[in-house]
Design an enzyme around this catalytic site. Structure first.
Site, PDB file in Angstrom:
ATOM      1  N   ASP A 452       0.831  -1.204   0.000  1.00  0.00           N
ATOM      2  CA  ASP A 452       0.000   0.000   0.000  1.00  0.00           C
ATOM      3  C   ASP A 452       0.870   1.260   0.000  1.00  0.00           C
ATOM      4  OD1 ASP A 452      -2.232   1.638   0.037  1.00  0.00           O
ATOM      5  OD2 ASP A 452      -2.577   1.430   2.186  1.00  0.00           O
ATOM      6  N   MET A 453       1.916   1.254  -0.806  1.00  0.00           N
ATOM      7  CA  MET A 453       2.812   2.406  -0.888  1.00  0.00           C
ATOM      8  C   MET A 453       2.384   3.319  -2.046  1.00  0.00           C
ATOM      9  SD  MET A 453       4.796   2.351   1.626  1.00  0.00           S
ATOM     10  CE  MET A 453       5.279   1.229   2.928  1.00  0.00           C
TER      11      MET A 453
END
Length: 770
Positions: A452-453
């Site tokens: 989830d970057m």
């Protein structure tokens, strides 16, 4: 009796330290706790037998612990305190007459007093130094006195979310300076009346940055009221209620900003000559007359644009805009947030350019189908579940380019079956042709993102002086802490970006990228070790050490796993939507890096419980319906609910963009609102929100999880002023001038649902005394 009770306490401490120490050592951790546990048990027995040797042994415990603590942490008070605090307090008790009554044998007071004095001396010294601090000064030269600020915005106004299309969060106002900022005082307070209610989702947040045009401020609220406020007095001029309905399927109930447009084709003073565009959490975009808040009926369908048009899976609550659209070249650029990790059947992440007057689609760029930018037919749909832009774009009209920060495909932690286009555009900064939507370049910041970057923040545009001359640049902050400084014409790095090896070992059927990009300008922290585990006491610190070694952790980009992986930096982000602020004249940057580790644990579909009232949020169980695994996401916290990693958890930092070097980095914020007692300890706390800087050399920032608004010397990063806010200040401030020439600074204080700050409905303005 006191001796018996003391011996019992030592015995119980010995059992806990010894038992926990055996568990920790079996996982490969420190043997200190076993040794300390045995020493406590022996000291308890000696004390119970009324032997003065107990004091001699306890002095050895104090000195041994002190040496071990300094060896592990250096002279960092916040890491030394939990290791020795209880031990020194017990030593002081053992020196009292009650604890020593009836002891026989050689007097052990002298060695124990010396051990305590040594501990106090080390503690005193460590309080005067900070090994985590980086001190320095940014240059004060006006490198580019006529710097391009990104459009013709009057100096005393703020027309865009980032003030201009460049997203610099920089104001050319210089009335407030490091010398007089401490004199700031409240000018007015306005309350919107929109507060978090009992039926709201947890992440109901107030994150808006106000716009200022002429004599009026324009804001939105978490439930999407649009409000106009007199900039000088704080009096309400008008408000518009879009009458949205609550929906438990939304992950976010927030509004970060509205957009402004003045139509040159309509005479000033005529209806809708100037307009405010309001994005809503039920997927509408509404055009309002800036003068009175009335709907502008010629835009789209009676003033309202339906953002679910051509969307696959147009389920209520699954798609909406939380960030301000960007208006540029007579186009309004709209992205949208999709619900992370609810389902694989998500709407599209398409970026659309609408005609700012009519609402007609001019072009659409769908990262799942990037070559077709012409508007779709009514019966066509965009690619479902493609990477999206939930933040705000920036633009350079002279280059004809739009800069889009892209997120990831849901599920964030599973990469099975991703298309080639998803693999190319996920978690990237992408440049599109402003007029056609065609791809111009892409710079990916994470390959095959399993963490989830997303690129969370608006890219900031600034011209940078390099050895080869002045280069039109882009600064892109990322969650993982890298700052990408790119030539915005081509996407090529100005500050070098290298591919570095990354951990492998994804779950069966998935894979990891063997390398990941890494910028030479980075706030990526050092990998965690057992010595970095923290607690208020040695007991919760021991628990954190055990938990740390139970998790899979191989540094940055450790893949999610069934056993649970430690993700650090976590998906909260080193930088989040607040981004950074850049002074284009001095070519320096000010930001707020934050450090919080998260745990990511995959759950096989067969083990996922039936859905309850909600489908999950960004913390806790994320269901990932349609995928073979759900995921449990949570911050890495101790049994007492504080971060397991040692502070600081938050800094302020300054960067020289010409050299690409971090010049200073200081702890930011206190635990005032994190503990039962209002303690003003400057530990360095997390924050979410953004900074703003001025030509006067002052940076302003709320954001931290203590409810304070602060000003800093841009040159040194040292705090100059602070004021208490009535609620959490998780927003980005702005500044402007009024008719009598005074400079105002405004911040919204409304709290943040996910970080637990106090909710509210305040708009706060500050100015210097007349």
């Amino acid at each position: 009796m006191a001796v018996v009770i003391t011996s019992l306490i030592l015995f119980l401490i010995g059992l806990v330290l010894g038992g926990g120490g055996i568990w920790l050592a079996s996982l490969g951790g420190s043997w200190y706790y076993i040794i300390a546990g045995i020493a406590f048990l022996v000291a308890a027995w000696l004390l119970y037998r009324r032997k003065s040797m107990a004091l001699w042994l306890y002095a050895a415990i104090v000195i041994g612990t002190l040496c071990w603590a300094v060896w592990e942490t250096g002279f960092d008070w916040w890491e030394l305190g939990p290791r020795g605090g209880i031990i020194v307090l017990i030593a002081l008790w053992l020196l009292t007459p009650w604890a020593r009554r009836g002891l026989a044998g050689p007097d052990g007071r002298a060695p124990l007093i010396l051990a305590v004095l040594a501990s106090i001396g080390v503690a005193g010294y460590s309080m005067t130094t900070d090994p985590k601090d980086i001190a320095g000064e940014l240059n004060t030269d006006k490198v580019t006195p006529t710097a391009d600020l990104g459009g013709n915005v009057p100096a005393g106004e703020w027309h865009y979310y980032g003030r201009t299309q460049y997203g610099q969060r920089y104001s050319p106002l210089d009335q407030i300076t490091p010398e007089n900022v401490a004199n700031l005082q409240p000018a007015w307070t306005y309350r919107t009346g929109d507060v978090k209610g009992p039926d709201d989702i947890s992440e109901t947040t107030y994150q808006v940055t106000a716009l200022k045009i002429a004599d009026t401020l324009y804001i939105c609220t978490p439930h999407n009221f649009a409000i106009a406020i007199d900039a000088a007095s704080g009096k309400e001029k008008w408000r518009f209620d879009p009458k949205i309905k609550l929906n438990k399927d939304r992950q976010h109930q927030t509004c970060r900003g509205v957009s402004y447009y003045a139509d040159a084709k309509i005479a000033a003073g005529q209806p809708c000559a100037a307009r405010i565009y309001l994005p809503t959490s039920d997927a509408r975009l509404i055009a309002l007359d800036a003068a009175n808040g009335q709907v502008c009926p010629t835009f789209a369908e009676s003033g309202t644009l339906n953002l679910l048009a051509n969307m696959p899976y147009p389920k209520p609550g699954y798609y909406y805009s939380t960030s301000a659209p960007l208006i540029v070249a007579n186009k309004i650029i709209v992205g949208g947030a999709v619900n992370d990790n609810y389902s694989t059947q998500e709407p599209s992440g398409v970026i659309r350019a609408f005609d700012v007057d009519t609402g007609a689609v001019i072009w659409n760029w769908d990262s799942g189908n990037p070559d077709q930018t012409t508007p779709l037919a009514p019966d066509q749909t965009y690619t479902h579940n493609s990477p999206n832009m939930w933040s705000t774009a920036s633009a350079d009209e002279k280059l004809g380019l739009l800069y889009v920060p892209l997120g990831n495909q849901t599920p964030d932690q599973l990469g099975l079956g991703r298309s080639a286009n998803v693999e190319k555009f996920s978690s990237s900064i992408t440049a599109l042709d402003l007029n056609t939507g065609q791809l111009r370049w892409v710079r990916q910041t994470v390959h095959h993102d399993l963490w989830d970057m997303d690129v969370p923040a608006q890219p900031t545009l600034v011209d940078i002086t390099t050895a080869g001359g002045v280069v039109p640049a882009l600064v892109g902050p990322t969650k993982q802490g890298d700052l990408y400084v790119l030539d915005r014409r081509s996407g090529e790095p100005i500050v070098p970006v290298n591919e570095v090896p990354a951990p492998g070992g994804a779950i069966e059927g998935d894979h990891t990228s063997p390398t990941q990009p890494a910028s030479d300008l980075s706030f990526n922290p050092k990998p965690l070790t057992g010595a970095d585990m923290w607690g208020i006491t040695m007991f919760d610190q021991l628990a954190c050490r055990i938990e740390f070694l139970k998790l899979r952790y191989e540094g940055r980009y450790t893949p999610p796993s069934l056993q649970g992986s430690l993700i650090y930096p976590g998906n909260f982000g080193t930088f989040n939507w607040g981004g950074v602020a850049v002074d284009p004249v001095r070519q320096v940057m000010f930001g707020m890096p934050t450090y919080l580790a998260f745990i990511s644990r995959l759950v096989p579909r067969a083990d996922v419980p039936p859905p309850g009232d909600t489908k999950g949020s960004e913390q806790g169980l994320n269901r990932n319906d349609g995928a073979p695994y759900a995921v449990i996401l949570k911050p890495f916290l101790s049994p007492l609910g504080i971060p397991c990693q040692a502070p600081p958890w938050g800094y302020v930092a300054g960067v020289d963009l010409r050299t690409g070097k971090i010049v200073y980095k200081h702890r930011n914020g206190t635990v005032y609102d994190m503990t039962p007692l209002p303690l003003p300890f400057k530990v360095g706390v997390p924050g979410i929100g953004g900074p703003m800087i001025t030509a006067g050399g002052v940076a302003f920032l709320g954001a931290a999880v203590d409810d304070f608004f602060r000003a800093y010397d841009l040159t040194t990063g040292r705090q100059l002023w602070q004021t208490r806010l009535p609620a959490g200040g998780q927003s980005t401030p702005m500044t402007y001038t009024v008719a009598d020439g005074r400079q105002f600074v405004v911040i919204v204080a409304g709290g943040h649902g996910s970080v637990g700050t106090k909710p509210g409905d305040y708009v706060m303005a500050y100015t210097l005394p007349k």
